[in-house]
Design a protein around this motif. Structure first.
Motif, PDB file in Angstrom:
ATOM      1  N   GLN A 157      -9.533   6.769   3.250  1.00  0.00           N
ATOM      2  CA  GLN A 157     -10.142   6.116   2.088  1.00  0.00           C
ATOM      3  C   GLN A 157      -9.236   5.005   1.583  1.00  0.00           C
ATOM      4  O   GLN A 157      -8.032   5.189   1.448  1.00  0.00           O
ATOM      5  N   ASP A 158      -9.824   3.832   1.320  1.00  0.00           N
ATOM      6  CA  ASP A 158      -9.032   2.716   0.787  1.00  0.00           C
ATOM      7  C   ASP A 158      -9.634   2.222  -0.525  1.00  0.00           C
ATOM      8  O   ASP A 158     -10.697   2.686  -0.958  1.00  0.00           O
ATOM      9  N   HIS A 190      -7.486  12.329   4.174  1.00  0.00           N
ATOM     10  CA  HIS A 190      -7.904  13.683   3.818  1.00  0.00           C
ATOM     11  C   HIS A 190      -8.192  14.492   5.080  1.00  0.00           C
ATOM     12  O   HIS A 190      -8.734  13.965   6.056  1.00  0.00           O
ATOM     13  N   THR A 202      -5.705   6.917   1.353  1.00  0.00           N
ATOM     14  CA  THR A 202      -5.601   8.377   1.371  1.00  0.00           C
ATOM     15  C   THR A 202      -6.205   8.942   2.651  1.00  0.00           C
ATOM     16  O   THR A 202      -7.327   8.592   3.019  1.00  0.00           O
ATOM     17  N   ILE A 259       0.464   5.094   1.410  1.00  0.00           N
ATOM     18  CA  ILE A 259      -0.367   5.940   2.261  1.00  0.00           C
ATOM     19  C   ILE A 259      -0.110   7.395   1.908  1.00  0.00           C
ATOM     20  O   ILE A 259       1.014   7.889   2.037  1.00  0.00           O
ATOM     21  N   ASP A 260      -1.153   8.071   1.457  1.00  0.00           N
ATOM     22  CA  ASP A 260      -1.048   9.437   0.948  1.00  0.00           C
ATOM     23  C   ASP A 260      -1.781  10.383   1.900  1.00  0.00           C
ATOM     24  O   ASP A 260      -2.905  10.102   2.333  1.00  0.00           O
ATOM     25  N   LEU A 261      -1.131  11.495   2.234  1.00  0.00           N
ATOM     26  CA  LEU A 261      -1.706  12.463   3.163  1.00  0.00           C
ATOM     27  C   LEU A 261      -1.984  13.777   2.442  1.00  0.00           C
ATOM     28  O   LEU A 261      -1.117  14.314   1.759  1.00  0.00           O
ATOM     29  N   ILE A 262      -3.232  14.296   2.597  1.00  0.00           N
ATOM     30  CA  ILE A 262      -3.632  15.511   1.880  1.00  0.00           C
ATOM     31  C   ILE A 262      -4.149  16.574   2.854  1.00  0.00           C
ATOM     32  O   ILE A 262      -5.060  16.323   3.646  1.00  0.00           O
ATOM     33  N   HIS A 289       0.819  -1.202   0.000  1.00  0.00           N
ATOM     34  CA  HIS A 289       0.000   0.000   0.000  1.00  0.00           C
ATOM     35  C   HIS A 289       0.861   1.263   0.000  1.00  0.00           C
ATOM     36  O   HIS A 289       1.974   1.264   0.521  1.00  0.00           O
ATOM     37  N   THR A 320     -14.667   4.465   2.750  1.00  0.00           N
ATOM     38  CA  THR A 320     -14.182   5.714   3.320  1.00  0.00           C
ATOM     39  C   THR A 320     -14.804   5.881   4.706  1.00  0.00           C
ATOM     40  O   THR A 320     -16.034   5.860   4.844  1.00  0.00           O
ATOM     41  N   THR A 370      -3.825   2.453  -2.902  1.00  0.00           N
ATOM     42  CA  THR A 370      -3.553   3.702  -2.191  1.00  0.00           C
ATOM     43  C   THR A 370      -4.536   3.885  -1.049  1.00  0.00           C
ATOM     44  O   THR A 370      -5.741   3.672  -1.203  1.00  0.00           O
TER      45      THR A 370
END
Length: 408
Positions: free
Chosen positions: A338-339, A325, A323, A284-287, A282, A399, A321
């Motif tokens: 969110q996956d 948010h 994410t 892991i994205d941070l926004i 995976h 999510t 990914t």
């Protein structure tokens, strides 16, 4: 032959009867015949209506008799009361559970069986029911005639008249005292075992970390890989044990919430790093979580976020990914994870946050867990005036999100 017809013939046979008289009499005859036909039709309709009413009355009597038998034979206390809380019916199980005879309770206020420190509940319940809102599985305590406190589960529904106006309330009370005692025994056992397991596991983890540092000096990568995996599994066990201990403290009302002002971004960065360490499948994205300060318990809120991240990893076994948010909504910040995983059907979504509930799906039958993580997360957020919500579709990922007040 009708009398009018005879008179008409007699009138026609009279020499003085003119053609206009005859025409008028014929018109009257036709009118009377039409009225007679209408009366016959109405009589037939009334007979049909009477037959339908008799059938309906018999059906209502049968339903009433069936309902009466159900109420009398039910193991649960079934009570009806007015909108002012005055009791109007009291079945035999209510007598058995609360100790009061029907004659002692009809016409009495329901407050008679409600402890003083819980009488505000009745005001809130009545307010909801006056609006037509049904109250289901509300767990509370009630008093018996001899002053004993009982744990009960209440389901309360509005009673409406034929025009739909709410005229009273129906209450079903189930004695769950034994169930609560069993739960308490289970919680005590779990807390004891968890406490006993936590100490040796913490020591094992420490030894693994020491060996891992030593293995990095060795040229054989097998040792480092094996010890890293062992450390990961040990940490998973410690997390599960910590969840059980937190559950026990929560059920005993001993959970501590230590609120303070803190910045959200560094906390989420650390948690995302910890989660990323557990997976190579995976990303892991941070926004947009910069410059957000909130007032809450960072440790407990961190527990919520890491639980959601771990679930996102577990329930997207093919990778993808994940994410995080952070979106401002007025004076609150919405945090969502969110996956791209297996998703959750609507039936399971309704029960996700129940204690010990686990989704039953062949796609995730190998995923470990006890069904307490989301329950604990939802309870922690309740102490922060928030709640978890979910949006998901099978095969399309999930999510999860919650919102917190921004500290001004």
């Amino acid at each position: 032959m009708p009398i009018f017809s005879l008179k008409l013939k007699e009138s026609i046979n009279q020499p003085s009867c003119t053609m206009e008289d005859i025409k008028e009499l014929k018109e009257k005859l036709a009118s009377y015949q039409k009225e007679n036909s209408e009366l016959v039709r109405r009589v037939l309709e009334l007979e049909k209506t009477e037959s339908r009413l008799k059938k309906s009355a018999r059906s209502m009597e049968e339903k009433s008799a069936t309902l009466s038998a159900i109420v009398k034979s039910s193991d649960d206390a079934i009570v009806s009361k007015t909108l002012e809380g005055i009791i109007t019916s009291w079945n035999s199980s209510a007598e058995r559970i609360f100790g009061y005879h029907e004659s002692e309770m009809i016409g009495q206020p329901i407050l008679k069986i409600i402890p003083e420190d819980r009488q505000d509940e009745e005001i809130e319940i009545l307010s909801k029911l006056r609006q037509g809102i049904r109250v289901e599985h509300f767990e509370t305590k009630r008093l018996t005639k001899n002053g004993k406190l009982l744990d009960v589960s209440l389901t309360i529904s509005p009673i409406r008249d034929t025009s739909g106006v709410i005229i009273g309330l129906s209450k079903i009370a189930r004695d769950i005292t034994e169930k609560k005692l069993e739960e308490q025994r289970k919680h005590n056992f779990v807390a004891m075992v968890s406490h006993e397991l936590k100490t040796p596991l913490t020591a094992i983890t420490a030894y693994i970390q020491i060996l891992l540092q030593i293995s990095k000096k060795d040229s054989n990568p097998f040792y480092a890989t094996t010890l890293t995996r062992a450390e990961t599994q040990a940490k998973k066990m410690i997390t599960m044990i910590q969840d059980f201990l937190s559950l026990a403290r929560l059920e005993e009302g001993k959970i501590q919430i230590n609120k303070q002002k803190f910045e959200l971004h560094p906390l989420i960065i650390d948690l995302a790093g910890d989660a990323q360490f557990l997976t190579k499948k995976h990303v892991i994205d941070l926004i947009s979580c910069d410059n957000i300060w909130i007032y809450g318990d960072p440790e407990k809120l961190g527990h919520v976020i890491i639980n959601l991240l771990n679930n996102a990893i577990k329930y997207s076994p093919e990778g993808g990914t994940i994410t995080i948010h952070c979106d401002k909504e007025g004076d609150r910040i919405k945090i969502s994870i969110q996956d791209e995983g297996v998703g959750i059907n609507l039936a399971d979504q309704k029960r996700l946050f129940e204690r010990f509930y686990r989704v039953n799906s062949d796609k995730i039958k190998t995923v470990s867990g006890f069904g307490i993580g989301l329950y604990l997360a939802s309870e922690i957020l309740r102490f922060h005036d928030s709640k978890i919500e979910v949006k998901s579709q099978e095969g399309m990922g999930s999510t999860f999100w919650f919102s917190l007040n921004i500290h001004q």
